[in-house]
Motif scaffolding. Structure first.
Motif, short mmCIF file in Angstrom:
data_model
loop_
_atom_site.label_atom_id
_atom_site.label_comp_id
_atom_site.label_asym_id
_atom_site.label_seq_id
_atom_site.Cartn_x
_atom_site.Cartn_y
_atom_site.Cartn_z
N VAL A 1 0.00 2.88 -13.52
CA VAL A 1 -1.17 2.52 -14.30
C VAL A 1 -1.77 3.79 -14.91
O VAL A 1 -1.95 4.79 -14.20
CB VAL A 1 -2.24 1.81 -13.44
CG1 VAL A 1 -3.47 1.47 -14.28
CG2 VAL A 1 -1.67 0.55 -12.80
N VAL A 2 -2.07 3.74 -16.21
CA VAL A 2 -2.67 4.87 -16.91
C VAL A 2 -4.09 4.48 -17.31
O VAL A 2 -4.28 3.49 -18.03
CB VAL A 2 -1.85 5.26 -18.16
CG1 VAL A 2 -2.42 6.54 -18.77
CG2 VAL A 2 -0.39 5.44 -17.81
N GLY B 1 2.11 -15.52 -7.23
CA GLY B 1 2.50 -15.46 -5.83
C GLY B 1 3.31 -14.25 -5.42
O GLY B 1 3.54 -14.04 -4.23
N LEU B 2 3.78 -13.43 -6.38
CA LEU B 2 4.54 -12.24 -6.02
C LEU B 2 3.64 -11.24 -5.30
O LEU B 2 2.56 -10.91 -5.78
CB LEU B 2 5.14 -11.59 -7.28
CG LEU B 2 5.96 -10.32 -7.08
CD1 LEU B 2 7.22 -10.63 -6.30
CD2 LEU B 2 6.32 -9.69 -8.43
N ARG B 3 4.07 -10.78 -4.15
CA ARG B 3 3.27 -9.84 -3.36
C ARG B 3 3.84 -8.43 -3.50
O ARG B 3 5.01 -8.20 -3.20
CB ARG B 3 3.24 -10.26 -1.88
CG ARG B 3 2.49 -11.56 -1.64
CD ARG B 3 2.64 -11.99 -0.19
NE ARG B 3 1.93 -13.23 0.06
CZ ARG B 3 0.72 -13.32 0.61
NH1 ARG B 3 0.09 -12.21 0.94
NH2 ARG B 3 0.14 -14.48 0.82
N LEU B 4 3.00 -7.50 -3.95
CA LEU B 4 3.39 -6.10 -4.06
C LEU B 4 2.82 -5.32 -2.89
O LEU B 4 1.75 -5.64 -2.36
CB LEU B 4 2.88 -5.50 -5.37
CG LEU B 4 3.35 -6.15 -6.67
CD1 LEU B 4 2.80 -5.39 -7.87
CD2 LEU B 4 4.86 -6.22 -6.73
N GLU B 5 3.52 -4.27 -2.50
CA GLU B 5 3.05 -3.38 -1.45
C GLU B 5 2.24 -2.24 -2.08
O GLU B 5 2.42 -1.92 -3.26
CB GLU B 5 4.24 -2.81 -0.67
CG GLU B 5 5.09 -3.85 0.02
CD GLU B 5 4.30 -4.66 1.03
OE1 GLU B 5 3.40 -4.09 1.69
OE2 GLU B 5 4.58 -5.87 1.15
N PRO B 6 1.36 -1.62 -1.30
CA PRO B 6 0.56 -0.50 -1.85
C PRO B 6 1.40 0.58 -2.49
O PRO B 6 1.02 1.17 -3.52
CB PRO B 6 -0.20 0.02 -0.63
CG PRO B 6 -0.35 -1.17 0.26
CD PRO B 6 0.92 -1.96 0.08
N GLU B 7 2.56 0.86 -1.93
CA GLU B 7 3.40 1.93 -2.48
C GLU B 7 4.08 1.53 -3.78
O GLU B 7 4.71 2.38 -4.44
CB GLU B 7 4.46 2.36 -1.45
CG GLU B 7 5.39 1.25 -1.02
CD GLU B 7 4.91 0.54 0.24
OE1 GLU B 7 5.75 -0.06 0.93
OE2 GLU B 7 3.69 0.58 0.52
N ASP B 8 3.98 0.27 -4.16
CA ASP B 8 4.58 -0.18 -5.42
C ASP B 8 3.79 0.25 -6.65
O ASP B 8 4.30 0.19 -7.77
CB ASP B 8 4.71 -1.71 -5.44
CG ASP B 8 5.80 -2.22 -4.54
OD1 ASP B 8 6.83 -1.52 -4.41
OD2 ASP B 8 5.65 -3.31 -3.94
N VAL B 9 2.53 0.63 -6.45
CA VAL B 9 1.64 0.93 -7.57
C VAL B 9 1.05 2.33 -7.43
O VAL B 9 0.58 2.70 -6.35
CB VAL B 9 0.49 -0.10 -7.66
CG1 VAL B 9 -0.38 0.18 -8.89
CG2 VAL B 9 1.02 -1.53 -7.67
N THR B 10 1.06 3.09 -8.50
CA THR B 10 0.40 4.39 -8.50
C THR B 10 -0.32 4.59 -9.83
O THR B 10 -0.16 3.78 -10.76
CB THR B 10 1.39 5.54 -8.26
OG1 THR B 10 0.67 6.74 -7.95
CG2 THR B 10 2.26 5.80 -9.48
N CYS B 11 -1.10 5.65 -9.91
CA CYS B 11 -1.91 5.91 -11.10
C CYS B 11 -1.57 7.28 -11.68
O CYS B 11 -1.45 8.26 -10.95
CB CYS B 11 -3.40 5.85 -10.76
SG CYS B 11 -4.49 6.16 -12.16
#
Length: 293
Positions: free
Chosen positions: A6-7, A37-47
């Motif tokens: 994410v930017v 319903g798709l579940r993402l893990e915290p490590e799947d997203v960064t900024c």
């Protein structure tokens, strides 16, 4: 390794990459989950964070200069302010538009300093009465103008901001989500790196379609009125609130081709808010599609 990057846009300069991730990660994961319903893990997203570039290296000023109407520069800053004013008047019946404001002539275009300051003061007063900018001080609004102008006109800053995105892209990154000015940074970064593994580009409240202020100044520059396709991206979803003043041209397909899927949503009273955009079902579906969900 993050699959989604994410930017951020302007207004986040007092934060940092970790704090931004704490905010945007849960919002985006919620949007994806609620959309299908798709579940993402915290490590799947960064900024990807570049807000600190607007401060002198090693400092984090807690105050802004005492800017007023005399500090808005002719050219890009004045043109952007005029565009926001016109859009605010169209979106908000309480805002008196430029043509009816009683000040003389358009902003910029070689106006005298006195006339320019007069016009800027009228614009700032009008915007302060809008729903969109009601809680934004003159200083913050002028700071926003200067951030956009600096990114669009300072090659070194542009290169550094794009490098902030490159630092967090990995072989597993598939989706790039970019908000506001961040969508301009992300677009130019994608164009410069067609080898990146990103398949899906999602722009939120993007000003990429603004002709003179942004679109005509992009790198690579548009050819015959058409913007370049961003690198190796397969799908580009552009999401904009109908009343988002920053997303002046809320449809990007006319600028970048019919492959862009323009989606109109409503974020309530916080039309340009990043977290509202991230939790929107339309954003969640676009992210899930990019992850194969």
């Amino acid at each position: 390794m993050a699959r989604v990057v994410v930017v951020h846009g302007i207004g986040q300069e007092f934060l940092g990459p970790e704090l931004m991730a704490v905010q945007v990660g849960p919002a985006l994961r919620d949007g994806v989950r609620l959309a299908g319903g798709l579940r993402l893990e915290p490590e799947d997203v960064t900024c990807a964070f570049y807000g600190n570039l607007y401060f002198e290296k090693g400092t984090r000023s807690l105050d802004l200069p005492p800017w007023d109407e005399t500090d808005v520069e002719d050219g890009l800053e004045a043109e952007l302010l005029e565009a926001w004013w016109e859009q605010a008047a169209q979106a908000d019946p309480e805002v008196l538009g430029p043509d009816a404001a009683g000040s003389r002539g358009p902003l910029g275009f070689g106006a005298s300093r006195l006339l320019l300051s007069e016009r800027v003061r009228a614009a700032l007063d009008a915007l302060s009465g809008s729903r969109f900018f009601a809680k934004v001080s003159d200083r913050l609004l002028i700071f926003a103008l200067k951030q956009v102008r600096r990114y669009m006109t300072e090659p070194e800053l542009k290169q550094q901001a794009r490098a902030c995105i490159a630092e967090v892209i990995t072989d597993e990154t598939r989706v790039l989500v970019a908000h506001s000015l961040g969508s301009v940074v992300a677009y130019e970064a994608l164009c410069a790196h067609p080898d990146w593994p990103i398949t899906d580009f999602i722009t939120l409240g993007s000003p990429l379609g603004m002709r003179s202020v942004v679109f005509d100044r992009l790198r690579p520059p548009p050819v015959d009125g058409a913007g370049s396709w961003p690198g190796g991206v397969e799908r580009w979803t552009n999401i904009a609130d109908r009343g988002d003043i920053v997303a002046l041209a809320d449809r990007l397909a006319p600028r970048f081709g019919d492959r862009v899927q323009d989606v109109s949503i409503s974020n309530g009273m916080q039309m340009h808010d990043l977290l509202r955009y991230l939790t929107a079902p339309s954003t969640g579906r676009a992210v899930a599609r990019g992850l194969g969900g």
